[in-house]
Design a protein around this motif. Structure first.
Motif, PDB file in Angstrom:
ATOM      1  N   TYR A  67       0.834  -1.197   0.000  1.00 56.11           N
ATOM      2  CA  TYR A  67       0.000   0.000   0.000  1.00 56.11           C
ATOM      3  C   TYR A  67       0.871   1.251   0.000  1.00 56.11           C
ATOM      4  O   TYR A  67       1.988   1.229   0.520  1.00 56.11           O
ATOM      5  CB  TYR A  67      -0.891   0.031   1.250  1.00 56.11           C
ATOM      6  CG  TYR A  67      -1.963  -1.019   1.237  1.00 56.11           C
ATOM      7  CD1 TYR A  67      -3.260  -0.709   0.848  1.00 56.11           C
ATOM      8  CD2 TYR A  67      -1.688  -2.324   1.605  1.00 56.11           C
ATOM      9  CE1 TYR A  67      -4.252  -1.675   0.829  1.00 56.11           C
ATOM     10  CE2 TYR A  67      -2.674  -3.304   1.583  1.00 56.11           C
ATOM     11  CZ  TYR A  67      -3.953  -2.974   1.198  1.00 56.11           C
ATOM     12  OH  TYR A  67      -4.927  -3.932   1.170  1.00 56.11           O
ATOM     13  N   LEU A  68       0.329   2.333  -0.556  1.00 56.71           N
ATOM     14  CA  LEU A  68       0.985   3.635  -0.483  1.00 56.71           C
ATOM     15  C   LEU A  68      -0.056   4.718  -0.650  1.00 56.71           C
ATOM     16  O   LEU A  68      -1.184   4.457  -1.084  1.00 56.71           O
ATOM     17  CB  LEU A  68       2.098   3.771  -1.528  1.00 56.71           C
ATOM     18  CG  LEU A  68       1.754   3.646  -3.017  1.00 56.71           C
ATOM     19  CD1 LEU A  68       1.191   4.952  -3.583  1.00 56.71           C
ATOM     20  CD2 LEU A  68       2.993   3.270  -3.801  1.00 56.71           C
ATOM     21  N   ALA A  69       0.312   5.928  -0.289  1.00 61.24           N
ATOM     22  CA  ALA A  69      -0.532   7.109  -0.505  1.00 61.24           C
ATOM     23  C   ALA A  69       0.303   8.128  -1.261  1.00 61.24           C
ATOM     24  O   ALA A  69       1.508   8.269  -1.017  1.00 61.24           O
ATOM     25  CB  ALA A  69      -1.001   7.688   0.825  1.00 61.24           C
ATOM     26  N   VAL A  70      -0.346   8.821  -2.191  1.00 64.38           N
ATOM     27  CA  VAL A  70       0.352   9.816  -3.004  1.00 64.38           C
ATOM     28  C   VAL A  70      -0.530  11.057  -3.119  1.00 64.38           C
ATOM     29  O   VAL A  70      -1.751  10.952  -3.257  1.00 64.38           O
ATOM     30  CB  VAL A  70       0.713   9.232  -4.399  1.00 64.38           C
ATOM     31  CG1 VAL A  70      -0.523   8.788  -5.156  1.00 64.38           C
ATOM     32  CG2 VAL A  70       1.535  10.214  -5.219  1.00 64.38           C
ATOM     33  N   GLU A  71       0.094  12.227  -3.035  1.00 67.09           N
ATOM     34  CA  GLU A  71      -0.637  13.492  -3.163  1.00 67.09           C
ATOM     35  C   GLU A  71      -1.282  13.519  -4.555  1.00 67.09           C
ATOM     36  O   GLU A  71      -0.642  13.217  -5.562  1.00 67.09           O
ATOM     37  CB  GLU A  71       0.332  14.661  -2.942  1.00 67.09           C
ATOM     38  CG  GLU A  71      -0.359  15.972  -2.664  1.00 67.09           C
ATOM     39  CD  GLU A  71      -0.657  16.738  -3.931  1.00 67.09           C
ATOM     40  OE1 GLU A  71      -1.742  17.325  -4.029  1.00 67.09           O
ATOM     41  OE2 GLU A  71       0.204  16.742  -4.824  1.00 67.09           O
ATOM     42  N   ASP A  87      -8.543  10.313  -0.275  1.00 67.04           N
ATOM     43  CA  ASP A  87      -8.710  10.949   1.032  1.00 67.04           C
ATOM     44  C   ASP A  87      -8.725  12.455   0.788  1.00 67.04           C
ATOM     45  O   ASP A  87      -7.678  13.071   0.584  1.00 67.04           O
ATOM     46  CB  ASP A  87      -7.548  10.528   1.934  1.00 67.04           C
ATOM     47  CG  ASP A  87      -7.711  10.959   3.367  1.00 67.04           C
ATOM     48  OD1 ASP A  87      -8.681  11.679   3.681  1.00 67.04           O
ATOM     49  OD2 ASP A  87      -6.851  10.584   4.186  1.00 67.04           O
ATOM     50  N   LYS A  88      -9.924  13.035   0.772  1.00 66.57           N
ATOM     51  CA  LYS A  88     -10.063  14.474   0.523  1.00 66.57           C
ATOM     52  C   LYS A  88      -9.512  15.246   1.712  1.00 66.57           C
ATOM     53  O   LYS A  88      -9.718  14.876   2.857  1.00 66.57           O
ATOM     54  CB  LYS A  88     -11.523  14.832   0.283  1.00 66.57           C
ATOM     55  CG  LYS A  88     -12.128  14.026  -0.833  1.00 66.57           C
ATOM     56  CD  LYS A  88     -12.748  14.687  -2.004  1.00 66.57           C
ATOM     57  CE  LYS A  88     -12.900  16.108  -2.163  1.00 66.57           C
ATOM     58  NZ  LYS A  88     -12.271  16.610  -3.374  1.00 66.57           N
ATOM     59  N   PHE A 148      -4.596  19.292   0.875  1.00 64.64           N
ATOM     60  CA  PHE A 148      -4.089  18.436  -0.188  1.00 64.64           C
ATOM     61  C   PHE A 148      -4.765  17.068  -0.076  1.00 64.64           C
ATOM     62  O   PHE A 148      -4.797  16.484   1.006  1.00 64.64           O
ATOM     63  CB  PHE A 148      -2.567  18.280  -0.080  1.00 64.64           C
ATOM     64  CG  PHE A 148      -1.833  19.582  -0.255  1.00 64.64           C
ATOM     65  CD1 PHE A 148      -1.414  19.994  -1.503  1.00 64.64           C
ATOM     66  CD2 PHE A 148      -1.597  20.409   0.835  1.00 64.64           C
ATOM     67  CE1 PHE A 148      -0.760  21.213  -1.667  1.00 64.64           C
ATOM     68  CE2 PHE A 148      -0.939  21.622   0.687  1.00 64.64           C
ATOM     69  CZ  PHE A 148      -0.522  22.032  -0.573  1.00 64.64           C
ATOM     70  N   ASP A 149      -5.297  16.597  -1.205  1.00 60.06           N
ATOM     71  CA  ASP A 149      -5.914  15.279  -1.252  1.00 60.06           C
ATOM     72  C   ASP A 149      -4.835  14.224  -1.475  1.00 60.06           C
ATOM     73  O   ASP A 149      -3.791  14.510  -2.079  1.00 60.06           O
ATOM     74  CB  ASP A 149      -6.913  15.183  -2.407  1.00 60.06           C
ATOM     75  CG  ASP A 149      -8.059  16.173  -2.293  1.00 60.06           C
ATOM     76  OD1 ASP A 149      -8.295  16.691  -1.182  1.00 60.06           O
ATOM     77  OD2 ASP A 149      -8.732  16.409  -3.315  1.00 60.06           O
ATOM     78  N   GLU A 150      -5.108  13.015  -1.002  1.00 62.95           N
ATOM     79  CA  GLU A 150      -4.215  11.888  -1.256  1.00 62.95           C
ATOM     80  C   GLU A 150      -5.002  10.769  -1.922  1.00 62.95           C
ATOM     81  O   GLU A 150      -6.176  10.557  -1.614  1.00 62.95           O
ATOM     82  CB  GLU A 150      -3.614  11.339   0.048  1.00 62.95           C
ATOM     83  CG  GLU A 150      -2.540  12.190   0.622  1.00 62.95           C
ATOM     84  CD  GLU A 150      -1.876  11.547   1.833  1.00 62.95           C
ATOM     85  OE1 GLU A 150      -0.734  11.930   2.112  1.00 62.95           O
ATOM     86  OE2 GLU A 150      -2.486  10.682   2.497  1.00 62.95           O
TER      87      GLU A 150
END
Length: 165
Positions: free
Chosen positions: A120-124, A145-146, A156-158
């Motif tokens: 898993y990862l999250a990115v802007e 993720d708003k 900033f959303d991710e």
């Protein structure tokens, strides 16, 4: 370019690069420059010695130019998962395949670990180069993720991505 797992002896150089990353690209990290600037290098040295955290560095002529961390989940029900965090390539080294080499190293290591099935990862959300890189390895967006991060009055959303191995 040389890619290798960082050792405790790399902690000072890593800390310097990490602070530059946090200061110059605050929207790309959940952590902030203000929070980490007081951290001694020893904190990173301990992480580099861990069996649940694997930080890989990209070196050009012995200089650290990028890094990525693979974190293994430790809870019994989550042990089939790992996270990619703290991905960074110095501004001067971008668009030269450094990010691709770092992600490849992290994924190769994940595949060598018994039981890891998903990454898993999250990115802007507006970071198109990073999203393109992760997609090229097969990562897929599964959620947004708003207003995930707030810096001053700006949000900033991710996008959350997953790769099933």
């Amino acid at each position: 370019m040389d890619i290798r797992r960082l050792k405790p002896s790399d902690a000072v150089e890593y800390r310097e690069m990490r602070l530059i990353a946090l200061k110059s690209h605050p929207e790309a990290f959940a952590s902030s420059f203000e929070e980490e600037k007081e951290n001694p290098a020893d904190i990173y040295a301990k992480r580099f010695a861990s069996d649940e955290s694997y930080t890989f560095g990209a070196f050009e002529k012995e200089k650290l130019i990028g890094s990525v961390t693979l974190l293994k989940e430790t809870k019994l029900k989550l042990k089939h998962r790992a996270l990619i965090v703290a991905m960074y390539v110095s501004d001067d080294s971008r668009r030269k395949g450094v990010g691709k080499a770092l992600i490849a190293a992290a994924l190769d290591h994940a595949k060598s670990q018994a039981g890891i099935e998903q990454i898993y990862l999250a990115v802007e959300s507006t970071n198109e180069p990073a999203k393109k890189l992760y997609s090229s390895f097969g990562f897929e967006v599964f959620g947004k993720d708003k207003c995930a991060l707030k810096i001053g009055d700006n949000y900033f959303d991710e996008e959350h991505m997953v790769l099933v191995l």
